[in-house]
Design an enzyme around this catalytic site. Structure first.
Site, PDB file in Angstrom:
ATOM      1  N   ASP A  80       0.849  -1.194   0.000  1.00  0.00           N
ATOM      2  CA  ASP A  80       0.000   0.000   0.000  1.00  0.00           C
ATOM      3  C   ASP A  80       0.892   1.254   0.000  1.00  0.00           C
ATOM      4  OD1 ASP A  80      -2.432   1.306   0.099  1.00  0.00           O
ATOM      5  OD2 ASP A  80      -2.796   0.961   2.230  1.00  0.00           O
ATOM      6  N   HIS A  81       0.282   2.432  -0.222  1.00  0.00           N
ATOM      7  CA  HIS A  81       0.988   3.734  -0.245  1.00  0.00           C
ATOM      8  C   HIS A  81       2.493   3.683   0.021  1.00  0.00           C
ATOM      9  CE1 HIS A  81      -2.589   6.294  -0.260  1.00  0.00           C
ATOM     10  NE2 HIS A  81      -3.143   5.374   0.495  1.00  0.00           N
TER      11      HIS A  81
HETATM   12 ZN   LIG Z   1      -4.975   4.776   1.160  1.00  0.00          ZN
END
Ligand SMILES: [Zn+2]
Length: 276
Positions: A80-81
């Site tokens: 993620d990110h």
């Molecule tokens: Zn997010």
């Protein structure tokens, strides 16, 4: 069944969205995959970089892809990110089948440059890429933004053409973390983004969104929906429910709570498919 890329899952998601669930602890990896198995649904198991560091990269890279392969439905393992190219390159060797480069803090030209570079390197290894355009507000693990800037459809079309990214996280009124008031999503913008963008749309900040907003987002063409905060809250609730000194009972209740939330979210995102 198989460990697949995010693109593989999203290309096949007709009439539903694939749930992307954040594991914060080693036991949550198992909980998320158990829920996917029980629902007989594809899923995306994801971690932030800080969760990866907490779990331990050797532990995660040994456990997650192996366990994902044992689920009878297809699973993608996604980072993620991530804002750091060095971390993304490390992730290439840790069993991830998909990564998110979040250069949304940068001006669009810079965002394109960084994302294009990640796409080139990831695609050469058969790994999918998600990027972000616009700014999703709120706080969650490694991301923080005090303001939200909605994604412009014309810029999004250009961004996707230039980067050839597989999936795009868009800002349409959702936020990371816990909502203070009822969020108002810009569905018209979402529909327009779906029309003009040649990449799968991703909705972040789905924790606490009303069910109708989730189903409407799926109708508007969203293919990946991220859930993180609600899983953390469910885990904490489970842990706090059981007094006493037996770790298995305490963690057992947390497991039940997390599995319940993941299963409910999967059903919600696949509501159009099963037609109820
Ligand atoms: Zn997010």
């Amino acid at each position: 069944m198989s460990l697949v890329t995010m693109k593989h899952l999203l290309d096949r998601a007709e009439g539903y969205a694939v749930g992307a669930f954040n594991a914060s602890t080693p036991d949550m990896i198992l909980d998320i995959l158990t829920a996917a198995e029980q629902e007989q649904a594809p899923c995306i198991l994801q971690v932030s970089w800080s969760a990866l560091m907490f779990i331990g990269a050797p532990v995660f890279s040994t456990l997650a892809p192996e366990l994902a392969k044992r689920v009878s439905t297809p699973v993608a393992v996604h980072l993620d990110h991530c804002t750091d190219l060095g971390q993304i390159e490390q992730a290439f060797g840790l069993g991830f089948t998909s990564v998110m480069i979040d250069a949304s803090r940068l001006p669009i030209e810079e965002n394109i440059k960084v994302t294009r570079e990640v796409v080139r390197k990831a695609h050469a290894r058969g790994i999918s890429v998600e990027a972000e355009l616009g700014r999703i507000g709120g706080t969650e693990d490694d991301v923080w933004s005090d303001a939200s800037t909605f994604t412009d459809p014309d810029e999004a079309r250009w961004f996707v053409q230039e980067t050839e990214v597989d999936a795009l996280a868009v800002a349409v009124g959702t936020a990371h973390g816990i909502y203070k008031g009822e969020p108002k999503l810009d569905f018209q913008r979402l529909r327009r983004l779906h029309e003009v963008c040649d990449a799968h749309l991703v909705l972040h900040g789905a924790s606490g969104l009303p069910d109708e907003a989730v189903t409407e987002a799926v109708r508007c063409g969203v293919k990946k929906i991220n859930v993180a905060t609600e899983l953390k809250l469910a885990w904490l609730e489970g842990v706090r429910e059981i007094p006493g000194d037996d770790p298995r009972k305490v963690l057992g209740r947390a497991r039940e709570r997390v599995i319940d939330v993941v299963r409910a979210k999967i059903r919600l995102m696949r509501k159009g498919l099963i037609g109820d």
